[in-house]
Design an enzyme around this catalytic site. Sequence first.
Site: not given
Ligand code: KE4
Length: 442
Positions: A154, A249, A282
């Site tokens: 993701y 990523d 993060k």
């Molecule tokens: P954000 O747009 O949520 O800040 O980041 C997206 C993203 C991009 N790349 C990776 C590897 C990620 O894990 C994420 C976001 N992770 C999720 C949890 N698997 C955030 C939690 C959520 O979606 O509420």
Amino acid sequence: MAPSTNSDTSLDTSRNTVLFERARALIPGGVNSPVRAFKAVGGTPRFVQRAQGAYFWDADGKRYIDYIGSWGPMILGHGHPAVVEAVQKAVLEGFSYGAPTEREIELAEEIVKLVPSIEMLRLVSSGTEAGMSAIRLARGATGRSKIIKFEGCYHGHADALLVKAGSGLATFGNPTSAGVPPEVVQHTLVLEYNHIAQLEEAFSLHGSSTACLIIEPIAGNMNFVRASVPFMKRCRELCTQHGVLLVFDEVMTGFRVALGGAQSIYAKSIPGFKPDMTVLGKVIGGGMPLAAFGGTRAVMEQLAPLGPVYQAGTLSGNPVATACGLATLREISKPGFYEALGQRTRSLTDGLTQVATQAGVTFCADSEGGMFGFFLLDKLPQNYATVMTTDSPAFNRFFHAMLDKGVYYAPALYEAGFVSSAHTAADIETTVDAAAQFFAGR
Ligand code: KE4
């Protein structure tokens, strides 16, 4: 609004339930990000009242040992004094200017020092924004349209990345979300993680028209699946051979699995290994909205205002967020931080594995730095399809048993877990004991 009944049909008057009802009246699903709704595990989400160190307290005042830590950012635990002090000082100087600040330079200097593959970077406000911008930059820099991603990874919710594997080998993906027109994802090729033969065929067919390959080097969105060294080596070789940009990523793994991110771990096995671009988030924001994407100077200088690839953001490089991120990076850069964090995390996964095995439960786990995953499987999975063979009702029973005992894991079997430097040996012991009780009585 009358509180709904909980799973045992008794009237549930918990404040979490009351708040969830109120939230659902105004916010879709009652949450501002879907995974928080407990849809995968069932039950009522815990509304957090406050958090400190390794813990948070829900709306009923119940304390939980927190193994999510805001999905990764809270590597120092909640409310680290040095970070709180930095943020308090920053807010007194102003919340946002929409103009450059010295602290953005300091944060960029810190990141470039810690991640040698990054020569230049741009700060943004979320991992989605960083990933989306990295894709656009890769396409602009190469003049190519196709991108390669992997099933189970993701990269945020930008349209071009909300794609599931097409039917059959090396075919282009189909949208995973309504609202994404098929033509938007027609250039996105979805492959199987750790599948070298499929990777090679995809490059032989599409290498010359592919802008980038984007990958989670340790896939935390499949719980915890490592890219094998041979697979990662092949990704690097094929990208180099075909002029395709390798985009790491590291939104989740960056500064979480090691100070230099997952790429520093692969560089130990693959001499000279570097991605062409890295996406971060993060941890670099320490819990505030801050992410980044960076890479070689040649690629990054294609970005506006220097180059033809447009990208922008009102709150990019926000002075409060950069203060939070910088204070966090300074703490995690201290000698011995990752050795101690890695040992603490490994003590959790080893303890869980031991009590599960003693109870005859099929269980395996893995960890790196402050990130871990566990599976109700007999061996660590190598791809998404295998992860999804997990007995999800069994996982859900485990999740809720631990939740009842005040241990808060990710409410989905495909999500990773996180340990902070605030988690104590006693917290790990409490967690392992709670799991042992569940496994014994399951
Ligand atoms: P954000 O747009 O949520 O800040 O980041 C997206 C993203 C991009 N790349 C990776 C590897 C990620 O894990 C994420 C976001 N992770 C999720 C949890 N698997 C955030 C939690 C959520 O979606 O509420």
